[in-house]
Design a protein around this motif. Structure first.
Motif, PDB file in Angstrom:
ATOM      1  N   LEU A 170       0.830  -1.211   0.000  1.00 22.84           N
ATOM      2  CA  LEU A 170       0.000   0.000   0.000  1.00 22.84           C
ATOM      3  C   LEU A 170       0.864   1.261   0.000  1.00 22.84           C
ATOM      4  O   LEU A 170       0.543   2.259   0.651  1.00 22.84           O
ATOM      5  CB  LEU A 170      -0.955   0.011   1.201  1.00 22.84           C
ATOM      6  N   VAL A 171       1.953   1.207  -0.752  1.00 22.40           N
ATOM      7  CA  VAL A 171       2.872   2.337  -0.819  1.00 22.40           C
ATOM      8  C   VAL A 171       2.555   3.246  -1.989  1.00 22.40           C
ATOM      9  O   VAL A 171       2.809   4.438  -1.936  1.00 22.40           O
ATOM     10  CB  VAL A 171       4.334   1.842  -0.907  1.00 22.40           C
ATOM     11  N   HIS A 172       1.977   2.698  -3.054  1.00 24.95           N
ATOM     12  CA  HIS A 172       1.765   3.485  -4.268  1.00 24.95           C
ATOM     13  C   HIS A 172       0.631   4.491  -4.075  1.00 24.95           C
ATOM     14  O   HIS A 172      -0.434   4.113  -3.566  1.00 24.95           O
ATOM     15  CB  HIS A 172       1.431   2.556  -5.434  1.00 24.95           C
ATOM     16  N   PRO A 173       0.778   5.758  -4.502  1.00 21.40           N
ATOM     17  CA  PRO A 173       2.011   6.300  -5.081  1.00 21.40           C
ATOM     18  C   PRO A 173       3.016   6.613  -3.981  1.00 21.40           C
ATOM     19  O   PRO A 173       2.649   7.136  -2.930  1.00 21.40           O
ATOM     20  CB  PRO A 173       1.542   7.568  -5.796  1.00 21.40           C
ATOM     21  N   GLY A 174       4.226   6.326  -4.221  1.00 15.63           N
ATOM     22  CA  GLY A 174       5.256   6.556  -3.228  1.00 15.63           C
ATOM     23  C   GLY A 174       6.588   6.783  -3.888  1.00 15.63           C
ATOM     24  O   GLY A 174       6.796   6.416  -5.042  1.00 15.63           O
ATOM     25  N   GLY A 175       7.474   7.372  -3.151  1.00 17.95           N
ATOM     26  CA  GLY A 175       8.793   7.647  -3.673  1.00 17.95           C
ATOM     27  C   GLY A 175       9.802   6.603  -3.243  1.00 17.95           C
ATOM     28  O   GLY A 175       9.476   5.637  -2.541  1.00 17.95           O
ATOM     29  N   LEU A 176      11.031   6.825  -3.630  1.00 16.61           N
ATOM     30  CA  LEU A 176      12.099   5.887  -3.296  1.00 16.61           C
ATOM     31  C   LEU A 176      12.258   5.760  -1.788  1.00 16.61           C
ATOM     32  O   LEU A 176      12.488   4.655  -1.272  1.00 16.61           O
ATOM     33  CB  LEU A 176      13.396   6.353  -3.946  1.00 16.61           C
ATOM     34  N   ASP A 177      12.126   6.861  -1.055  1.00 17.73           N
ATOM     35  CA  ASP A 177      12.275   6.805   0.401  1.00 17.73           C
ATOM     36  C   ASP A 177      11.263   5.863   1.029  1.00 17.73           C
ATOM     37  O   ASP A 177      11.592   5.131   1.975  1.00 17.73           O
ATOM     38  CB  ASP A 177      12.120   8.205   0.999  1.00 17.73           C
ATOM     39  N   GLN A 178      10.034   5.892   0.530  1.00 17.62           N
ATOM     40  CA  GLN A 178       8.990   5.033   1.108  1.00 17.62           C
ATOM     41  C   GLN A 178       9.301   3.549   0.886  1.00 17.62           C
ATOM     42  O   GLN A 178       9.073   2.721   1.768  1.00 17.62           O
ATOM     43  CB  GLN A 178       7.628   5.393   0.507  1.00 17.62           C
ATOM     44  N   ALA A 193      23.414  10.666  -6.894  1.00 16.25           N
ATOM     45  CA  ALA A 193      23.140   9.744  -7.994  1.00 16.25           C
ATOM     46  C   ALA A 193      23.606   8.320  -7.701  1.00 16.25           C
ATOM     47  O   ALA A 193      22.856   7.359  -7.891  1.00 16.25           O
ATOM     48  CB  ALA A 193      23.795  10.265  -9.275  1.00 16.25           C
ATOM     49  N   ALA A 194      24.835   8.153  -7.242  1.00 16.57           N
ATOM     50  CA  ALA A 194      25.359   6.805  -7.022  1.00 16.57           C
ATOM     51  C   ALA A 194      24.622   6.112  -5.885  1.00 16.57           C
ATOM     52  O   ALA A 194      24.309   4.912  -5.970  1.00 16.57           O
ATOM     53  CB  ALA A 194      26.861   6.866  -6.730  1.00 16.57           C
ATOM     54  N   ALA A 195      24.332   6.842  -4.804  1.00 17.02           N
ATOM     55  CA  ALA A 195      23.635   6.248  -3.665  1.00 17.02           C
ATOM     56  C   ALA A 195      22.204   5.867  -4.030  1.00 17.02           C
ATOM     57  O   ALA A 195      21.702   4.802  -3.641  1.00 17.02           O
ATOM     58  CB  ALA A 195      23.649   7.214  -2.485  1.00 17.02           C
ATOM     59  N   ASP A 196      21.517   6.729  -4.789  1.00 17.99           N
ATOM     60  CA  ASP A 196      20.149   6.434  -5.191  1.00 17.99           C
ATOM     61  C   ASP A 196      20.103   5.258  -6.161  1.00 17.99           C
ATOM     62  O   ASP A 196      19.172   4.447  -6.134  1.00 17.99           O
ATOM     63  CB  ASP A 196      19.504   7.665  -5.823  1.00 17.99           C
ATOM     64  N   ALA A 197      21.100   5.147  -7.038  1.00 27.48           N
ATOM     65  CA  ALA A 197      21.159   4.000  -7.946  1.00 27.48           C
ATOM     66  C   ALA A 197      21.341   2.712  -7.164  1.00 27.48           C
ATOM     67  O   ALA A 197      20.720   1.687  -7.479  1.00 27.48           O
ATOM     68  CB  ALA A 197      22.294   4.186  -8.954  1.00 27.48           C
ATOM     69  N   LEU A 198      22.191   2.738  -6.139  1.00 29.38           N
ATOM     70  CA  LEU A 198      22.405   1.542  -5.326  1.00 29.38           C
ATOM     71  C   LEU A 198      21.135   1.156  -4.583  1.00 29.38           C
ATOM     72  O   LEU A 198      20.778  -0.030  -4.519  1.00 29.38           O
ATOM     73  CB  LEU A 198      23.549   1.777  -4.343  1.00 29.38           C
ATOM     74  N   ALA A 199      20.432   2.130  -4.023  1.00 31.35           N
ATOM     75  CA  ALA A 199      19.174   1.844  -3.334  1.00 31.35           C
ATOM     76  C   ALA A 199      18.165   1.232  -4.302  1.00 31.35           C
ATOM     77  O   ALA A 199      17.472   0.249  -3.971  1.00 31.35           O
ATOM     78  CB  ALA A 199      18.611   3.119  -2.710  1.00 31.35           C
ATOM     79  N   THR A 200      18.063   1.782  -5.488  1.00 32.57           N
ATOM     80  CA  THR A 200      17.140   1.259  -6.495  1.00 32.57           C
ATOM     81  C   THR A 200      17.526  -0.156  -6.903  1.00 32.57           C
ATOM     82  O   THR A 200      16.659  -1.022  -7.109  1.00 32.57           O
ATOM     83  CB  THR A 200      17.119   2.183  -7.722  1.00 32.57           C
ATOM     84  N   ALA A 201      18.819  -0.440  -6.999  1.00 27.69           N
ATOM     85  CA  ALA A 201      19.281  -1.775  -7.357  1.00 27.69           C
ATOM     86  C   ALA A 201      18.919  -2.794  -6.278  1.00 27.69           C
ATOM     87  O   ALA A 201      18.518  -3.923  -6.590  1.00 27.69           O
ATOM     88  CB  ALA A 201      20.790  -1.766  -7.585  1.00 27.69           C
ATOM     89  N   GLU A 202      19.060  -2.421  -5.011  1.00 28.62           N
ATOM     90  CA  GLU A 202      18.704  -3.347  -3.932  1.00 28.62           C
ATOM     91  C   GLU A 202      17.207  -3.651  -3.951  1.00 28.62           C
ATOM     92  O   GLU A 202      16.788  -4.800  -3.736  1.00 28.62           O
ATOM     93  CB  GLU A 202      19.138  -2.765  -2.594  1.00 28.62           C
ATOM     94  N   ILE A 203      16.402  -2.630  -4.213  1.00 24.54           N
ATOM     95  CA  ILE A 203      14.964  -2.857  -4.334  1.00 24.54           C
ATOM     96  C   ILE A 203      14.678  -3.756  -5.535  1.00 24.54           C
ATOM     97  O   ILE A 203      13.828  -4.656  -5.466  1.00 24.54           O
ATOM     98  CB  ILE A 203      14.226  -1.512  -4.451  1.00 24.54           C
ATOM     99  N   ALA A 204      15.371  -3.531  -6.648  1.00 28.10           N
ATOM    100  CA  ALA A 204      15.148  -4.338  -7.857  1.00 28.10           C
ATOM    101  C   ALA A 204      15.402  -5.814  -7.587  1.00 28.10           C
ATOM    102  O   ALA A 204      14.652  -6.683  -8.064  1.00 28.10           O
ATOM    103  CB  ALA A 204      16.041  -3.844  -8.987  1.00 28.10           C
ATOM    104  N   LEU A 205      16.440  -6.150  -6.832  1.00 27.50           N
ATOM    105  CA  LEU A 205      16.714  -7.562  -6.527  1.00 27.50           C
ATOM    106  C   LEU A 205      15.579  -8.176  -5.709  1.00 27.50           C
ATOM    107  O   LEU A 205      15.221  -9.339  -5.922  1.00 27.50           O
ATOM    108  CB  LEU A 205      18.040  -7.693  -5.783  1.00 27.50           C
TER     109      LEU A 205
END
Length: 240
Positions: A170-178, A193-205
């Motif tokens: 029940l996060v949508h709509p939500g941002g990366l922080d959520q 940029a590098a930190a946000d890419a890493l966070a997005t990659a961990e979520i992707a896995l």
């Protein structure tokens, strides 16, 4: 005295590519298609751009951060991070949020060279990003303007995949922080940029693991499912 007075223009001087850069541009691999290969066999580049703002027609890319996912793992030894050389007329709120110092922009990598290096790093990848349409349009415009290169690589939007695969959040709509908070990830640095890419990659896995457990272990099917989910969401929004 205005400390940013030396940033007198938007950094739009574009010297022609030299012979070596033109050769490197011609050697860039052909963009892939979403096909039937399983997720673990696909090479992903998780991208995050820091920009002067959110206007895809006017604003420019300031920095690029990216990490590589191969064989269901993030390769921390092969991260990409680059600040582009820019001369800005003014320092926007977005620049202040990103914390990119004017001095860093002044000595950054020439935009054409930075973008060429990034596309050499990306190779024949599928791109992942959080709110991917923005990154796709900003990167595509920068590549066209600086290199005359047309971006054809497929993009998948983690901001859509997450609520599609984890509707119970029940996060949508939500941002990366959520989503960082929902998955309990330890990310002390944000809006970089590098930190946000890493966070997005961990979520992707995490998302790929859920996708496999629901029978979606196929790039083409995952892309099609995401497209159907997006269409259904827009239809609901238009009906409200």
């Amino acid at each position: 005295m205005n400390p940013f007075a030396f940033l007198s223009s938007l950094g739009i001087d574009r010297p022609p590519l030299d012979d070596d850069q033109r050769r490197r541009l011609r050697r860039l691999p052909t963009a892939p298609h979403l096909d039937s290969r399983p997720l673990h066999a696909q090479r992903f580049v998780v991208l995050d751009l820091e920009t002067t703002g959110l206007n895809v027609e006017r604003d420019v890319v300031l920095s690029i951060g990216a990490v590589l996912i191969e064989n269901d793992a993030i390769d921390l030894s092969r991260q990409f991070e680059c600040t582009l050389r820019r001369r800005l007329k003014s320092v926007t709120e977005s620049v202040l949020i990103h914390g990119i110092a004017p001095s860093a922009l002044a000595v950054g990598t020439a935009p054409a060279e930075a973008l060429l290096r990034f596309m050499e790093y990306a190779g024949d990848c599928v791109f992942l990003a959080f709110h991917a349409p923005f990154d796709q349009r900003m990167l595509g415009r920068a590549l066209k303007d600086e290199l005359g290169y047309r971006l054809r690589h497929p993009f998948l939007d983690v901001a859509d995949l997450a609520p599609m695969l984890f509707p119970e959040a029940l996060v949508h709509p939500g941002g990366l922080d959520q989503w960082i908070q929902y998955f309990g990830l330890d990310m002390s640095r944000r809006h970089h940029a590098a930190a946000d890419a890493l966070a997005t990659a961990e979520i992707a896995l995490i998302l790929f693991n859920r996708a496999r457990r629901t029978g979606l272990d196929n790039m083409a099917e995952l892309g099609e499912r995401a497209a159907r989910w997006q269409r259904a969401r827009r239809a609901v929004q238009h009906s409200l």
